[in-house]
Design an enzyme around this catalytic site. Structure first.
Site, PDB file in Angstrom:
ATOM      1  N   GLU A  22       1.085  -1.222   0.395  1.00 38.93           N
ATOM      2  CA  GLU A  22       0.558  -0.056  -0.035  1.00 38.93           C
ATOM      3  C   GLU A  22       1.057   1.576  -0.162  1.00 38.93           C
ATOM      4  OE1 GLU A  22      -2.653   1.375  -0.269  1.00 38.93           O
ATOM      5  OE2 GLU A  22      -4.451   0.266  -0.127  1.00 38.93           O
ATOM      6  N   ARG A 115      -6.669   0.330  13.762  1.00 41.15           N
ATOM      7  CA  ARG A 115      -5.954   1.058  12.985  1.00 41.15           C
ATOM      8  C   ARG A 115      -6.245   1.710  12.326  1.00 41.15           C
ATOM      9  NH1 ARG A 115      -5.470  -0.996   7.771  1.00 41.15           N
ATOM     10  NH2 ARG A 115      -5.983  -2.599   7.198  1.00 41.15           N
ATOM     11  N   ASN A 117      -5.330   3.504   8.535  1.00 40.44           N
ATOM     12  CA  ASN A 117      -5.630   3.312   7.122  1.00 40.44           C
ATOM     13  C   ASN A 117      -5.425   4.359   5.560  1.00 40.44           C
ATOM     14  OD1 ASN A 117      -6.347   0.864   5.310  1.00 40.44           O
ATOM     15  ND2 ASN A 117      -7.847   1.725   4.224  1.00 40.44           N
ATOM     16  N   ASN A 166     -10.377   5.245   3.046  1.00 41.06           N
ATOM     17  CA  ASN A 166      -9.320   4.939   2.156  1.00 41.06           C
ATOM     18  C   ASN A 166      -8.810   5.846   1.329  1.00 41.06           C
ATOM     19  OD1 ASN A 166      -7.400   3.141   0.073  1.00 41.06           O
ATOM     20  ND2 ASN A 166      -8.485   1.588   0.648  1.00 41.06           N
ATOM     21  N   ASP A 213     -10.215   1.237  -3.855  1.00 38.89           N
ATOM     22  CA  ASP A 213      -9.282   0.702  -2.828  1.00 38.89           C
ATOM     23  C   ASP A 213      -8.712   2.389  -2.949  1.00 38.89           C
ATOM     24  OD1 ASP A 213      -7.180   0.629  -1.688  1.00 38.89           O
ATOM     25  OD2 ASP A 213      -7.454  -1.749  -1.351  1.00 38.89           O
TER      26      ASP A 213
END
Length: 303
Positions: A22, A115, A117, A166, A213
């Site tokens: 990522e 968490r 992102n 995202n 995404d």
């Protein structure tokens, strides 16, 4: 869509089998590409002049999800990073990090579930960062939020009830902010004015088996959007229409980044797949698409 632009890619530039690659980010001053492997808790860097053999890795003890440059700091020494518990500064020489601001004020039960992102720095130097259910806790729940961090000292929730928040990005004139909510398969747009959002609308609604995404915006205002589960990156016009696509041999495409007119693309593993999708899952790909991306903003760190 007979006149759809297409860029096929056959093999990865780096076939390093990230579990969840990522956050690709071009470090212009050093001509390097950095990216993360969220599940493996790693920050990777590769010199684009020296090639794949120059790969270097920093191993952390918590998930690292996104990076950004910090105004006034050499990115080879310090980076802003999104981590398990909040926004932090990473010392690249030692691999140590210090939290600037956490998502919660010591709420241990919440901290354990959440968490960071994806996220990005806005035109005024603030950082927008989404949170979501951490791995290993069953299905992702709508407990995520989109935060805005100012100077690493204050945090503000700008949106709640998110499942997979995202990418965040801005139009070339910085008057529109985009945000992808992957699980809803939607890209939102707002009128943007110095951190204030108005006129919310759905810029793009994805139809298909995959989920949008991560993305980057090019200098003409097109959004290049990775689609997880479909093996492609979509080129969306400033009006939100599909006008092109990069097709890849592996399925789980996560994000992309411009280096000149080339697009570097991160992916996640495809352990349940077969053939090329499994073999190249977690690799980094590159392709010349004839477009250039917008410059990243740098985070303004408070005194």
């Amino acid at each position: 869509m007979a006149d759809l632009q297409e860029w096929p890619v056959a093999e990865p530039y780096l076939n390093l089998h990230c579990r969840l690659g990522e956050g690709p980010y071009f470090e212009k001053a050093t001509n390097t590409l950095r990216f993360v492997d969220i599940k493996s808790k790693r920050v990777h860097t590769v010199s684009l002049a020296k090639g794949p053999s120059s790969l270097k890795t920093i191993q952390l003890d918590v998930p690292v999800t996104v990076t950004a440059n910090v105004q006034g700091h050499d990115p080879q020494e310090k980076l802003l990073v999104g981590l398990k518990y909040g926004l932090a500064l990473l010392d690249r020489k030692t691999g140590r990090y210090n939290y600037l601001t956490r998502f919660t004020d010591g709420e241990a039960d919440v901290d354990a579930r959440i968490r960071s992102n994806d996220g990005a720095v806005d035109p005024q130097g603030r950082f927008w960062l989404g949170t979501m259910t951490d791995f290993g806790l069953g299905d992702f729940q709508p407990e995520g939020k989109l935060y805005r961090f100012d100077a690493g000292q204050t945090r503000e929730v700008t949106r709640a009830g998110l499942t997979i928040p995202n990418s965040v990005g801005w139009s070339p004139d910085a008057k529109t902010m985009y945000f992808t909510h992957s699980s809803a398969r939607q890209v939102f747009a707002w009128d943007y004015d110095n951190g204030n959002l108005s006129n919310e609308r759905v810029f793009y609604q994805h139809e298909g088996p995959g989920e949008p995404d991560g993305f980057r915006v090019d200098s003409e205002g097109n959004i290049w959007h990775a689609v997880y589960g479909e093996g492609r990156v979509l080129k969306l016009s400033p009006e939100g229409k599909i006008v092109g696509q990069v097709t890849l041999p592996t399925k789980n495409i996560t994000c992309c980044e411009f280096v000149g007119t080339e697009l570097f693309i991160t992916t996640a593993d495809d352990e349940e797949g077969e053939g090329a999708s499994k073999r190249f899952g977690g690799g980094v790909f590159r392709v010349d698409v004839g477009a250039t991306g917008l410059e990243h903003y740098s985070f303004k760190l408070g005194e």
